[in-house]
Design a protein around this motif. Structure first.
Motif, mmCIF file in Angstrom:
data_model
loop_
_atom_site.group_PDB
_atom_site.id
_atom_site.type_symbol
_atom_site.label_atom_id
_atom_site.label_comp_id
_atom_site.label_asym_id
_atom_site.label_seq_id
_atom_site.Cartn_x
_atom_site.Cartn_y
_atom_site.Cartn_z
ATOM 1 N N VAL A 480 -10.793 2.198 0.654
ATOM 2 C CA VAL A 480 -9.698 1.309 0.253
ATOM 3 C C VAL A 480 -8.408 2.101 0.089
ATOM 4 C CG1 VAL A 480 -8.858 -0.215 -1.589
ATOM 5 C CG2 VAL A 480 -11.254 -0.332 -0.848
ATOM 6 N N LEU A 481 -8.479 3.208 -0.635
ATOM 7 C CA LEU A 481 -7.291 4.041 -0.849
ATOM 8 C C LEU A 481 -6.679 4.482 0.474
ATOM 9 C CD1 LEU A 481 -5.385 5.688 -2.681
ATOM 10 C CD2 LEU A 481 -7.099 7.521 -2.638
ATOM 11 N N ASP A 482 -7.516 4.972 1.380
ATOM 12 C CA ASP A 482 -6.997 5.478 2.650
ATOM 13 C C ASP A 482 -6.431 4.354 3.510
ATOM 14 O OD1 ASP A 482 -7.774 7.918 1.771
ATOM 15 O OD2 ASP A 482 -9.364 8.236 3.237
ATOM 16 N N VAL A 499 -1.289 -6.544 1.297
ATOM 17 C CA VAL A 499 -2.054 -7.686 0.773
ATOM 18 C C VAL A 499 -2.484 -8.592 1.925
ATOM 19 C CG1 VAL A 499 -1.949 -9.728 -0.700
ATOM 20 C CG2 VAL A 499 -0.952 -7.571 -1.489
ATOM 21 N N ALA A 500 -1.583 -8.801 2.883
ATOM 22 C CA ALA A 500 -1.924 -9.627 4.047
ATOM 23 C C ALA A 500 -3.044 -9.001 4.863
ATOM 24 C CB ALA A 500 -0.683 -9.835 4.915
ATOM 25 N N ALA A 501 -3.153 -7.660 4.804
ATOM 26 C CA ALA A 501 -4.224 -6.955 5.524
ATOM 27 C C ALA A 501 -5.549 -7.037 4.778
ATOM 28 C CB ALA A 501 -3.832 -5.503 5.747
ATOM 29 N N ALA A 506 -3.296 -5.544 -6.990
ATOM 30 C CA ALA A 506 -3.255 -4.544 -8.061
ATOM 31 C C ALA A 506 -3.535 -3.148 -7.515
ATOM 32 C CB ALA A 506 -4.267 -4.903 -9.150
ATOM 33 N N ASP A 507 -4.472 -3.035 -6.580
ATOM 34 C CA ASP A 507 -4.750 -1.730 -5.964
ATOM 35 C C ASP A 507 -3.534 -1.218 -5.203
ATOM 36 O OD1 ASP A 507 -7.340 -1.584 -6.925
ATOM 37 O OD2 ASP A 507 -8.262 -2.354 -5.073
ATOM 38 N N VAL A 508 -2.904 -2.091 -4.465
ATOM 39 C CA VAL A 508 -1.743 -1.686 -3.666
ATOM 40 C C VAL A 508 -0.615 -1.209 -4.571
ATOM 41 C CG1 VAL A 508 0.004 -2.438 -2.019
ATOM 42 C CG2 VAL A 508 -2.359 -3.241 -1.779
ATOM 43 N N LYS A 509 -0.354 -1.939 -5.642
ATOM 44 C CA LYS A 509 0.730 -1.542 -6.554
ATOM 45 C C LYS A 509 0.410 -0.224 -7.253
ATOM 46 C CE LYS A 509 4.038 -3.381 -7.417
ATOM 47 N NZ LYS A 509 5.386 -3.222 -6.805
ATOM 48 N N ARG A 549 10.890 0.340 -6.205
ATOM 49 C CA ARG A 549 9.516 -0.121 -6.057
ATOM 50 C C ARG A 549 9.574 -1.445 -5.312
ATOM 51 N NH1 ARG A 549 9.432 4.278 -7.562
ATOM 52 N NH2 ARG A 549 8.252 5.249 -9.254
ATOM 53 N N ASP A 550 8.637 -1.615 -4.410
ATOM 54 C CA ASP A 550 8.569 -2.837 -3.618
ATOM 55 C C ASP A 550 8.202 -3.998 -4.532
ATOM 56 O OD1 ASP A 550 7.989 -4.863 -1.831
ATOM 57 O OD2 ASP A 550 6.827 -3.601 -0.479
ATOM 58 N N GLY A 551 8.993 -5.051 -4.528
ATOM 59 C CA GLY A 551 8.743 -6.185 -5.410
ATOM 60 C C GLY A 551 7.657 -7.116 -4.922
ATOM 61 N N GLY A 552 7.071 -6.819 -3.767
ATOM 62 C CA GLY A 552 6.053 -7.705 -3.190
ATOM 63 C C GLY A 552 4.785 -7.784 -4.022
#
Length: 552
Positions: A480-482, A499-501, A506-509, A549-552
């Protein structure tokens, strides 16, 4: 009018700044061409200085010395084939990346690079002036066009050369490796052949320079794009290539077509060659590293042994009370399998002394990451002491996943002079270890067989700085991290793209936050082998102070 033309291609490994040594390599190649009856001996882009020279090229005494060395080579190579060699050229206040054509004791032509790359690791717009579009040069009664490296990635230079009488194209390159780049080169060069209708010879250098590795792989294409010959990747070689004049124009005669390894072998070779040349060109003959019993240090030790030989690699286990029996066993087993020296240096006494020294200041505080980092920094101190005492360069062992999110201790396990796996994500570390266990090549100085014990590959990764610690306690699982890092770093994706992928928001942020916060660590980290177009250093230049920081 001659119906045959022989070019000696010198796919060689220059050293940046070693003008005298590079000139000697060029002269030796010229002698080989002379003995083989060549009409022209060709060397790669900026060969006399080595590549890339970065701001060193702006130093007047440096580029003047390089230009003088080429002029001296021309005199030395007066009686025999023409010599084509890359190096700087100065006209007035303008400095150029040039290709010098030497014949009869002097430089008779100079080709000036027109398209200056200004992306990834290249910064040529600020270093050189752009040369005007020009025509071919003559060697005997044959007219040759030489687009310099980037010039052949765009159509206008080759088209101009064809329109002004070039009979074939000879492209000198300083083209560094990234994964699957050879296919990209082929695609661009085939396009030039189709556009111009001319044969094309692509000449690249080999060897490591800081983070970059030049992978050779020189080749020739006939009109229509058919492959005429293929030189090996990463190896120094001098090859004589013949062209024959036909009613349809020049054709490259078919030559040897060396095997092109898959991406796993090429990545591994790049890591081995970069470390070997980094040590060789800086004067280090031996290296050491902390051997934790984990997969990263095992892979780095294997790369080091393959690069330098087992007699030149020291593996040091520095256990604490949190080091598992499995780690102790695995570290020793890997070192023994590789045939290198293994030292056992417990850190308990040193840690107790540091803890006692800090006790008055840390009174009434709870143990936290501070105490964990003391262990890592103590290991760094001990390893650096050994490096100083024995003259062995310390290698760091952080993979790209850890380097990206700062899962490493600055002045601790980040201490050292070079990191061959810096651009290798953790998931690829596992696969690269499996590849090495199953494969052996003659360019490897280490033993064949399973040199990385299977348990090192299969067990859950852990820093072992506290009881029962696992990397997954602090980070998403590595697949997941990679996956997230590949999107954020390698593809410049947004949070919403991730997120779309299919990744959890929460992991992405979390990963995005750690990525930006760790910039200061990367700024101070050791250089390491570049394997992709988004390696940390010149490929990705971010501010340290950064509130975006990306607000997405």
């Amino acid at each position: 009018m001659s119906d045959r033309f022989r070019i000696t291609l010198a796919q060689l490994n220059p050293t940046v700044g070693d003008i005298e040594g590079n000139a000697l390599k060029a002269f030796t190649a010229w002698q080989a061409g002379r003995d083989a009856g060549a009409d022209l001996v060709a060397l790669p882009e900026m060969f006399i200085t080595g590549y890339q020279v970065q701001d060193l090229i702006e130093k007047p005494v440096f580029h003047q010395t390089a230009i003088a060395a080429i002029e001296a080579l021309a005199v030395q190579c007066a009686d025999g084939p023409a010599l084509a060699i890359g190096g700087p050229w100065l006209e007035g206040a303008s400095l150029y990346n040039a290709y010098h054509i030497c014949r009869g004791g002097r430089v008779v032509s100079r080709v000036l690079k027109h398209n200056l790359p200004n992306e990834t690791v290249f910064d040529e717009v600020r270093l050189y002036d752009s040369g005007a579009l020009g025509g071919p040069y003559a060697v005997g009664n044959t007219r040759i066009g030489s687009p310099i490296c980037e010039d052949a990635w765009h159509p206008e230079v080759s088209e101009t050369l064809a329109e002004t009488g070039a009979e074939f194209l000879l492209v000198p390159n300083g083209s560094p490796y990234y994964r699957n780049k050879l296919g990209t080169r082929f695609n661009h060069m085939v396009a030039r052949v189709i556009e111009t209708g001319l044969p094309l010879i692509y000449l690249n250098m080999v060897g490591g320079q800081d983070d970059q590795v030049f992978d050779g792989g020189s080749f020739g294409l006939n009109p229509g794009g058919a492959l005429a010959f293929q030189m090996s990747v990463f190896d120094e070689d001098v090859v004589h290539v013949d062209l024959a004049r036909t009613p349809e124009g020049w054709q490259i005669e078919t030559g040897a077509k060396e095997r092109i390894p898959d991406e796993w072998e090429q990545d591994y070779r790049a890591m081995v060659e970069s470390l070997r040349d980094y040590c060789g060109k800086t004067g280090f003959k031996k290296v050491l590293l902390g051997m934790s019993g984990g997969i990263d240090s095992a892979l780095v030790a294997t790369i080091a042994v393959d690069a330098l030989g087992p007699q030149n690699v020291r593996c040091v286990m520095l256990p604490s009370e949190y080091t598992s029996e499995h780690s102790l066993e695995d570290a020793k087993a890997a070192a023994l399998a590789l045939g290198c020296r293994y030292d056992y240096v417990p850190i308990s006494e040193g840690r107790d002394a540091i803890t006692a020294t800090l006790a008055p200041l840390f009174e009434d505080t709870k143990p936290d990451i501070t105490e964990e980092n003391i262990q890592s920094r103590l290991r760094g101190l001990l390893l650096m002491a050994m490096s100083n005492k024995f003259g062995e360069m310390l290698l760091t062992t952080g993979n790209k996943s850890e380097v990206a999110v700062g899962y490493a201790t600055i002045y601790g396990d980040m201490a050292g002079g070079y990191n061959p796996i810096k651009d290798l994500y953790k998931t690829r570390v596992f696969e690269q270890c499996r590849w090495r266990n199953a494969n052996h090549r003659d360019w490897m100085a280490g033993p064949e067989g399973e040199v990385i014990p299977a348990r090192i590959i299969s067990k859950p990764p852990s820093a072992e700085l506290r009881p029962d610690q696992k990397d997954s306690d602090s980070l998403p699982d590595y697949p997941v991290l990679d996956g997230i890092l590949d999107l954020l770093v390698d593809q410049d994706a947004s949070v919403s793209d991730c997120v779309a992928a299919g990744y959890d928001h929460a992991d992405v942020k979390q990963v995005e936050r750690l990525l930006y916060l760790s910039e200061y660590k990367r700024f101070q980290s050791a250089p390491g082998t570049r394997l992709t177009k988004r390696a940390f250093w010149l490929d990705r230049r971010y501010p340290i102070v950064n509130r975006w920081r990306d607000g997405g």
